[in-house]
Design a protein around this motif. Structure first.
Motif, short mmCIF file in Angstrom:
data_model
loop_
_atom_site.label_atom_id
_atom_site.label_comp_id
_atom_site.label_asym_id
_atom_site.label_seq_id
_atom_site.Cartn_x
_atom_site.Cartn_y
_atom_site.Cartn_z
N SER A 104 17.11 -29.13 -10.01
CA SER A 104 16.55 -28.77 -8.71
C SER A 104 15.58 -29.85 -8.27
O SER A 104 14.89 -30.45 -9.10
CB SER A 104 15.81 -27.43 -8.80
N VAL A 116 15.12 -21.56 -6.72
CA VAL A 116 16.11 -21.90 -5.72
C VAL A 116 17.46 -21.49 -6.26
O VAL A 116 17.69 -21.46 -7.48
CB VAL A 116 16.07 -23.40 -5.37
N GLU A 117 18.39 -21.15 -5.35
CA GLU A 117 19.75 -20.79 -5.75
C GLU A 117 20.69 -21.91 -5.34
O GLU A 117 20.64 -22.39 -4.20
CB GLU A 117 20.17 -19.47 -5.09
N THR A 118 21.56 -22.31 -6.26
CA THR A 118 22.49 -23.39 -5.99
C THR A 118 23.85 -23.03 -6.55
O THR A 118 23.97 -22.20 -7.48
CB THR A 118 22.01 -24.71 -6.61
N ASP A 119 24.89 -23.64 -5.98
CA ASP A 119 26.24 -23.37 -6.47
C ASP A 119 26.86 -24.58 -7.18
O ASP A 119 28.06 -24.60 -7.43
CB ASP A 119 27.15 -22.95 -5.31
N HIS A 120 26.02 -25.58 -7.56
CA HIS A 120 26.57 -26.75 -8.26
C HIS A 120 25.44 -27.41 -9.05
O HIS A 120 24.49 -27.95 -8.48
CB HIS A 120 27.17 -27.74 -7.26
N GLU A 128 27.46 -20.19 -9.14
CA GLU A 128 26.17 -19.87 -8.51
C GLU A 128 25.12 -19.70 -9.61
O GLU A 128 25.33 -18.97 -10.57
CB GLU A 128 26.29 -18.59 -7.67
N LYS A 130 20.70 -19.51 -10.49
CA LYS A 130 19.29 -19.36 -10.06
C LYS A 130 18.47 -20.32 -10.92
O LYS A 130 18.45 -20.20 -12.15
CB LYS A 130 18.82 -17.93 -10.26
#
Length: 468
Positions: A104, A116-120, A128, A130
């Protein structure tokens, strides 16, 4: 024409129930999905934060080298951990797939946590996630600890729950529609039974009644109301039949007399014809009065009596009737009169008063006494005679039409038996009433009560007697 007016009560009830339940389900399902998603995200973030806090504690206690070995030995399949330097370079990673770049870009202050939430995350860690980032300072070196946990399964769970809810909504709405259709149909069957029973009731079956269900609800109230209405109709029908029967009986006598007198007059000598014509005139007058009385009662029953409202000096009416009775009757007439004014039709009030006074004169032994007084709101007239009294049980019935009491107070002298009925009907149309009450000296007393004119009355003149 509105849609609601083209469909029945049953269909409208089902439609309203389905719409209300559908709206409630959509709101409830949306709230449930939102709360489930919020709870799962908070749980994932708490797990990531707990893992980052664990790494910070170990880094503070054991140092970077020991922490690196611990992370390599205890790699968790459901989480990813990184330790970065102050320039964002990856120093330690729990997996080679995430050792090239930070999880991140967030760089919080020491002791703070950011998520933060991310998909990669990297080439081998799609999905997905966290990511929680925190910082710790050891000596003069600043380190960033990043922990990531997968949240794809949670999102899939939410999607599955949402699909099940949406798929179950039509089934539930169908069940609601069927239940309401059956329940309303059952209620309407009771209404239909009531309607069918009432439709079968005619003049020959007025004694028939609607079955009242034991539910104590609106349907039972409707059935009770219908029975009450049928009771009134039956009572009205009985009264009408009795009235027609009594009227026919009363009309039969003068008509028979006229018929007989006419036949005799056709062949009689002049002297006898003159006597028969006089009899016929008397019967015609009696017949005319009877018809007028019947018409008055018929208009009263139809609420078409037509009472004009004007100020009437009630004391003048009583005084005039006392004077008339002295001139036309041999009984002793005494009167005590106060000046009283009421609202009403002077001609009809005079007729009502005359009916009572003539009734008293017919049954008096020697004396008729008239009294006019008033209270703060009412005018009161007492018509007393020293004749035989009226039994308490008959005091209200005597005002019915064609009522015959015992011989002591029976109708005589060709009376129609409608005078007292007309008197009470007229007075009630004036918001008053007539009744038989007790007299202090055990005489027969009729009482009239009428509301006063709202203006204040002048009683300064005191009682005005009419002499004996």
């Amino acid at each position: 024409m509105a849609v609601g007016s083209r469909i029945g009560v049953r269909a409208r009830s089902v439609l309203v129930a389905v719409v209300v339940v559908c709206v409630a389900l959509l709101i409830g399902e949306s709230a449930l999905v939102w709360m489930l998603q919020s709870n799962l995200e908070q749980t994932a973030e708490a797990n990531a934060q707990a893992r980052a806090s664990e790494i910070v504690t170990q880094l503070t206690t054991d140092g970077l080298a020991a922490t690196r070995e611990e992370i390599a030995d205890r790699t968790r399949h459901n989480s990813v951990v990184q330790i970065l330097d102050d320039r964002g370079n990856v120093l330690v990673a729990s997996s080679a797939d995430v050792s090239r770049q930070p999880l991140s870009p967030q760089r919080p202050a020491p002791g703070a946590y950011e998520s933060v939430e991310t998909d990669h995350l990297s080439a081998g860690s799609d999905g997905e996630w966290k990511v929680v980032t925190t910082a710790v300072r050891l000596d003069s070196t600043l380190y960033y600890v990043q922990s990531a946990v997968p949240v794809g399964e949670q999102h899939e769970t939410i999607e599955i729950v949402a699909m099940f809810l949406l798929a179950g909504t039509p089934l539930l709405l169908g069940a609601v529609a069927l239940a309401v259709w059956l329940l309303v149909g059952r209620a309407l069957r009771s209404v239909e039974q009531i309607r069918g029973t009432v439709a079968e009731i005619d003049a020959q079956r007025l004694a028939q009644r609607v079955t009242v269900p034991p539910t104590r609800d609106e349907i039972a109230a409707l059935a009770t109301t219908m029975n009450t209405m049928l009771d009134r109709l039956e009572a009205s029908d009985r009264a009408q039949r009795a009235f027609v029967s009594d009227a026919s009986h009363e009309l039969r006598s003068p008509v028979a007399t006229l018929s007989t007198a006419g036949e005799l007059a056709a062949t009689a000598d002049p002297a006898r014809r003159a006597a028969l014509l006089a009899t016929m005139n008397t019967e015609i007058a009696r017949l005319r009065g009877l018809v007028e009385d019947l018409m008055t009662l018929a208009r009263a029953d139809a609420r078409d009596l037509g009472i004009p409202r004007a100020e009437v000096d009630l004391d003048d009416l009583v005084a005039d009737e006392a004077r008339r009775l002295r001139l036309t009757n041999s009984v002793v007439v005494t009167a005590a009169i106060e000046p009283v004014r009421v609202l009403g039709d002077q001609r009809r009030l005079e007729q009502a008063l005359r009916n009572l006074i003539d009734n008293a004169a017919r049954h008096a032994s020697t004396t008729v006494r008239l009294t006019l007084t008033s209270t703060a709101t009412e005018a009161i007239i007492w018509v007393d005679d020293d004749g035989p009294g009226i039994p308490v049980a008959d005091r209200d019935r005597i005002f019915d039409r064609f009522v015959r009491l015992d011989e002591a107070r029976s109708r005589d002298q060709g009376g129609s038996g409608l005078g007292l009925a007309i008197t009470r009907t007229t007075l009630r149309a004036h918001d008053g009433d007539a009744s038989v009450v007790d007299s202090p000296d055990d005489w027969c007393r009729f009482e009239i009560r009428l509301p006063l004119v709202t203006e204040s009355l002048d009683h300064s003149a005191g009682p005005r007697g009419c002499g004996n």
